[in-house]
Design an enzyme around this catalytic site. Sequence first.
Site, PDB file in Angstrom:
ATOM      1  N   PRO A  23       0.840  -1.211   0.000  1.00 27.19           N
ATOM      2  CA  PRO A  23       0.000   0.000   0.000  1.00 27.19           C
ATOM      3  C   PRO A  23       0.869   1.253   0.000  1.00 27.19           C
ATOM      4  O   PRO A  23       1.867   1.310   0.721  1.00 27.19           O
ATOM      5  CB  PRO A  23      -0.791  -0.122   1.314  1.00 27.19           C
ATOM      6  CG  PRO A  23      -0.006  -1.055   2.166  1.00 27.19           C
ATOM      7  CD  PRO A  23       0.723  -1.982   1.242  1.00 27.19           C
ATOM      8  N   CYS A  25       0.325   5.484   0.077  1.00 29.54           N
ATOM      9  CA  CYS A  25      -0.444   6.731   0.095  1.00 29.54           C
ATOM     10  C   CYS A  25       0.009   7.639  -1.042  1.00 29.54           C
ATOM     11  O   CYS A  25       1.206   7.788  -1.281  1.00 29.54           O
ATOM     12  CB  CYS A  25      -0.183   7.487   1.395  1.00 29.54           C
ATOM     13  SG  CYS A  25      -1.085   6.833   2.782  1.00 29.54           S
ATOM     14  N   ALA A  57      -3.354   3.243   2.277  1.00 32.92           N
ATOM     15  CA  ALA A  57      -4.027   3.474   3.559  1.00 32.92           C
ATOM     16  C   ALA A  57      -5.266   4.331   3.310  1.00 32.92           C
ATOM     17  O   ALA A  57      -5.167   5.460   2.832  1.00 32.92           O
ATOM     18  CB  ALA A  57      -3.077   4.168   4.520  1.00 32.92           C
ATOM     19  N   GLN A 100      -6.163  -1.216   2.182  1.00 34.71           N
ATOM     20  CA  GLN A 100      -5.683  -1.081   3.555  1.00 34.71           C
ATOM     21  C   GLN A 100      -6.569  -0.072   4.283  1.00 34.71           C
ATOM     22  O   GLN A 100      -6.628   1.097   3.908  1.00 34.71           O
ATOM     23  CB  GLN A 100      -4.232  -0.600   3.566  1.00 34.71           C
ATOM     24  CG  GLN A 100      -3.621  -0.631   4.959  1.00 34.71           C
ATOM     25  CD  GLN A 100      -2.211  -0.077   4.997  1.00 34.71           C
ATOM     26  OE1 GLN A 100      -1.961   1.022   4.526  1.00 34.71           O
ATOM     27  NE2 GLN A 100      -1.285  -0.846   5.569  1.00 34.71           N
ATOM     28  N   TYR A 184       0.499   4.394  13.543  1.00 31.31           N
ATOM     29  CA  TYR A 184      -0.873   4.889  13.424  1.00 31.31           C
ATOM     30  C   TYR A 184      -1.730   4.324  14.576  1.00 31.31           C
ATOM     31  O   TYR A 184      -1.223   3.652  15.464  1.00 31.31           O
ATOM     32  CB  TYR A 184      -1.414   4.598  12.018  1.00 31.31           C
ATOM     33  CG  TYR A 184      -0.603   5.348  10.982  1.00 31.31           C
ATOM     34  CD1 TYR A 184      -0.501   6.748  11.046  1.00 31.31           C
ATOM     35  CD2 TYR A 184       0.123   4.693   9.998  1.00 31.31           C
ATOM     36  CE1 TYR A 184       0.290   7.459  10.149  1.00 31.31           C
ATOM     37  CE2 TYR A 184       0.916   5.399   9.094  1.00 31.31           C
ATOM     38  CZ  TYR A 184       0.995   6.785   9.181  1.00 31.31           C
ATOM     39  OH  TYR A 184       1.785   7.491   8.302  1.00 31.31           O
ATOM     40  N   ARG A 232      -1.364  -5.466   8.935  1.00 28.22           N
ATOM     41  CA  ARG A 232       0.029  -5.045   8.797  1.00 28.22           C
ATOM     42  C   ARG A 232       0.484  -4.540  10.152  1.00 28.22           C
ATOM     43  O   ARG A 232      -0.235  -3.772  10.798  1.00 28.22           O
ATOM     44  CB  ARG A 232       0.164  -3.953   7.747  1.00 28.22           C
ATOM     45  CG  ARG A 232       1.604  -3.677   7.372  1.00 28.22           C
ATOM     46  CD  ARG A 232       1.734  -2.669   6.258  1.00 28.22           C
ATOM     47  NE  ARG A 232       2.641  -3.163   5.243  1.00 28.22           N
ATOM     48  CZ  ARG A 232       3.381  -2.373   4.464  1.00 28.22           C
ATOM     49  NH1 ARG A 232       3.278  -1.072   4.540  1.00 28.22           N
ATOM     50  NH2 ARG A 232       4.207  -2.887   3.566  1.00 28.22           N
ATOM     51  N   LEU A 304      12.891  -2.773   1.397  1.00 30.87           N
ATOM     52  CA  LEU A 304      14.132  -2.847   0.616  1.00 30.87           C
ATOM     53  C   LEU A 304      14.404  -4.248   0.070  1.00 30.87           C
ATOM     54  O   LEU A 304      15.519  -4.765   0.204  1.00 30.87           O
ATOM     55  CB  LEU A 304      15.315  -2.316   1.429  1.00 30.87           C
ATOM     56  CG  LEU A 304      15.328  -0.782   1.572  1.00 30.87           C
ATOM     57  CD1 LEU A 304      16.505  -0.321   2.412  1.00 30.87           C
ATOM     58  CD2 LEU A 304      15.363  -0.102   0.194  1.00 30.87           C
ATOM     59  N   ARG A 327       8.618   1.095  -3.079  1.00 29.77           N
ATOM     60  CA  ARG A 327       9.419   2.003  -3.916  1.00 29.77           C
ATOM     61  C   ARG A 327       9.941   1.334  -5.172  1.00 29.77           C
ATOM     62  O   ARG A 327       9.971   1.949  -6.249  1.00 29.77           O
ATOM     63  CB  ARG A 327      10.569   2.583  -3.092  1.00 29.77           C
ATOM     64  CG  ARG A 327      10.086   3.560  -2.033  1.00 29.77           C
ATOM     65  CD  ARG A 327      11.129   3.835  -0.986  1.00 29.77           C
ATOM     66  NE  ARG A 327      11.392   2.665  -0.152  1.00 29.77           N
ATOM     67  CZ  ARG A 327      12.208   2.646   0.884  1.00 29.77           C
ATOM     68  NH1 ARG A 327      12.858   3.755   1.218  1.00 29.77           N
ATOM     69  NH2 ARG A 327      12.387   1.556   1.599  1.00 29.77           N
TER      70      ARG A 327
HETATM   71  C1  LIG Z   1       5.022   6.665  -1.445  1.00 35.20           C
HETATM   72  C2  LIG Z   1       4.849   5.705  -0.315  1.00 35.20           C
HETATM   73  C3  LIG Z   1       3.627   5.629   0.329  1.00 35.20           C
HETATM   74  C4  LIG Z   1       3.423   4.694   1.361  1.00 35.20           C
HETATM   75  N1  LIG Z   1       2.185   4.553   1.915  1.00 35.20           N
HETATM   76  C5  LIG Z   1       1.944   3.520   2.768  1.00 35.20           C
HETATM   77  C6  LIG Z   1       0.629   3.198   3.156  1.00 35.20           C
HETATM   78  O1  LIG Z   1      -0.351   3.779   2.693  1.00 35.20           O
HETATM   79  N2  LIG Z   1       0.471   2.182   4.060  1.00 35.20           N
HETATM   80  C7  LIG Z   1       1.532   1.475   4.548  1.00 35.20           C
HETATM   81  O2  LIG Z   1       1.328   0.559   5.354  1.00 35.20           O
HETATM   82  N3  LIG Z   1       2.784   1.733   4.149  1.00 35.20           N
HETATM   83  C8  LIG Z   1       3.006   2.712   3.251  1.00 35.20           C
HETATM   84  N4  LIG Z   1       4.273   2.924   2.779  1.00 35.20           N
HETATM   85  C9  LIG Z   1       5.345   1.985   3.171  1.00 35.20           C
HETATM   86  C10 LIG Z   1       5.472   0.879   2.114  1.00 35.20           C
HETATM   87  O3  LIG Z   1       4.280   0.137   1.990  1.00 35.20           O
HETATM   88  C11 LIG Z   1       6.622  -0.070   2.438  1.00 35.20           C
HETATM   89  O4  LIG Z   1       6.361  -0.757   3.626  1.00 35.20           O
HETATM   90  C12 LIG Z   1       7.972   0.661   2.585  1.00 35.20           C
HETATM   91  O5  LIG Z   1       8.138   1.639   1.588  1.00 35.20           O
HETATM   92  C13 LIG Z   1       9.142  -0.328   2.520  1.00 35.20           C
HETATM   93  O6  LIG Z   1       9.095  -1.070   1.315  1.00 35.20           O
HETATM   94  P1  LIG Z   1      10.044  -0.697   0.039  1.00 35.20           P
HETATM   95  O7  LIG Z   1      11.456  -0.710   0.513  1.00 35.20           O
HETATM   96  O8  LIG Z   1       9.755  -1.772  -0.982  1.00 35.20           O
HETATM   97  O9  LIG Z   1       9.639   0.667  -0.440  1.00 35.20           O
HETATM   98  C14 LIG Z   1       4.498   3.867   1.777  1.00 35.20           C
HETATM   99  C15 LIG Z   1       5.750   3.999   1.149  1.00 35.20           C
HETATM  100  C16 LIG Z   1       5.923   4.886   0.106  1.00 35.20           C
HETATM  101  C17 LIG Z   1       7.269   4.941  -0.588  1.00 35.20           C
END
Ligand SMILES: Cc1cc2nc3c(=O)[nH]c(=O)nc-3n(C[C@H](O)[C@H](O)[C@H](O)COP(=O)(O)O)c2cc1C
Length: 366
Positions: A23, A25, A57, A100, A184, A232, A304, A327
């Site tokens: 997810p 935002c 979210a 979510q 949260y 989560r 990551l 990402r």
């Molecule tokens: C732009 C952006 C928005 C995010 N929004 C949410 C969200 O809405 N809910 C959530 O649980 N995590 C959110 N995250 C966290 C990601 O879901 C993820 O757990 C975190 O970026 C680590 O994963 P990655 O290394 O693959 O980016 C967000 C991350 C990014 C980069």
Amino acid sequence: MSQLFSPLALGPLSLSNRIVVAPMCQYSAEEGCTSDWHAQHLGTLAQSGAGLLIVEATAVEPRGRITWGDVGLYDDATEAALKATVTSLRRWSPMPLGIQLAHAGRKASTHKPWDHGGAAIAPEGEHGWQTVSSTARPFNEGDPAPQALDQAGIDAIVQAFVDSAVRAHRLGFDLIELHGAHGYLLHQFLSPLSNDRQDAYGGTLENRLRFPLQVFHAVRAAVPASVAVGMRISASDWVEGGWDVAQSVALAQALEARGCSYLHVSSGGLDPRQQIKPEDGYQVPFASDIKATLSTMPVIAVGLITEPRHAERIVAEGKADAVALARGLLYDPRWPWHAAAELGATVHASPQYLRCQPRSAKGLFG
Ligand SMILES: Cc1cc2nc3c(=O)[nH]c(=O)nc-3n(C[C@H](O)[C@H](O)[C@H](O)COP(=O)(O)O)c2cc1C
């Protein structure tokens, strides 16, 4: 045979592979309503070949939005907007869809991350409102204080989760993820650093688990068994004396006993003092340690995970049942195609795109 590209069941939901769009935002909603940005953004990700797409979210009440640009699902207008988005996704993609459901608690009422550094907005400020939490302590010292929820306030938020879940089911979502991570509202009740209530919701671990478990129980009961309901969590606050893996295990086991479809293991976000060393797969050990204590509830690792062979190892070595990317999928929305090509697996692509199959990856689009 790639394990990453083998099917997986999350409770009642079957995924064709174990790559999950995490997810994310977008802060691009208007009065809680998804916009054409969401159709474009989610539309791209729905063509990625991942096994599941989880929508960002989504607040269960206006006060539960992080920013005034957050998506909500709390009235007929927000439901109608999301219906248009989902209809467009469903028209062109067979990918299972999750949402979510969230409440930001004391981390609500902030600027968008790219404005004013995402700072808190006071209740009387433009786009601001009074926040609520487990206690009256703000996230950052000096930020406007949240109001501590009383029993009636807690009951109303449980009901808001239920109402949003019913709307999500009506929209045809296959999966509901409850946001218990990143500091949260649910996490604010879980962590001893943000919850020193003196009533049945604070103090002992059993008491701190109470509100998130009530939300899970009520949502699970409100939608048919055909809808997957998972949570989560942040497995650690990364602060001495905070929420940690041992407490996460207690929560995970309680959720498994109550029929939770899966656990999505992230970390941090509760306390500004957190000391995180982000490196490749830095949260995978949390997922793996928790998974080792469960009998069958699937666990999703995130954080990551950027290389297909790394993702494959995480699943093949049994550290997690699936991996989520955020990402990495923004950077490369066809990551699952490229992973399938590298791992000798097949992936779904829409017929409009079939002609792009590279010679080096014949049979990629199974
Ligand atoms: C732009 C952006 C928005 C995010 N929004 C949410 C969200 O809405 N809910 C959530 O649980 N995590 C959110 N995250 C966290 C990601 O879901 C993820 O757990 C975190 O970026 C680590 O994963 P990655 O290394 O693959 O980016 C967000 C991350 C990014 C980069």
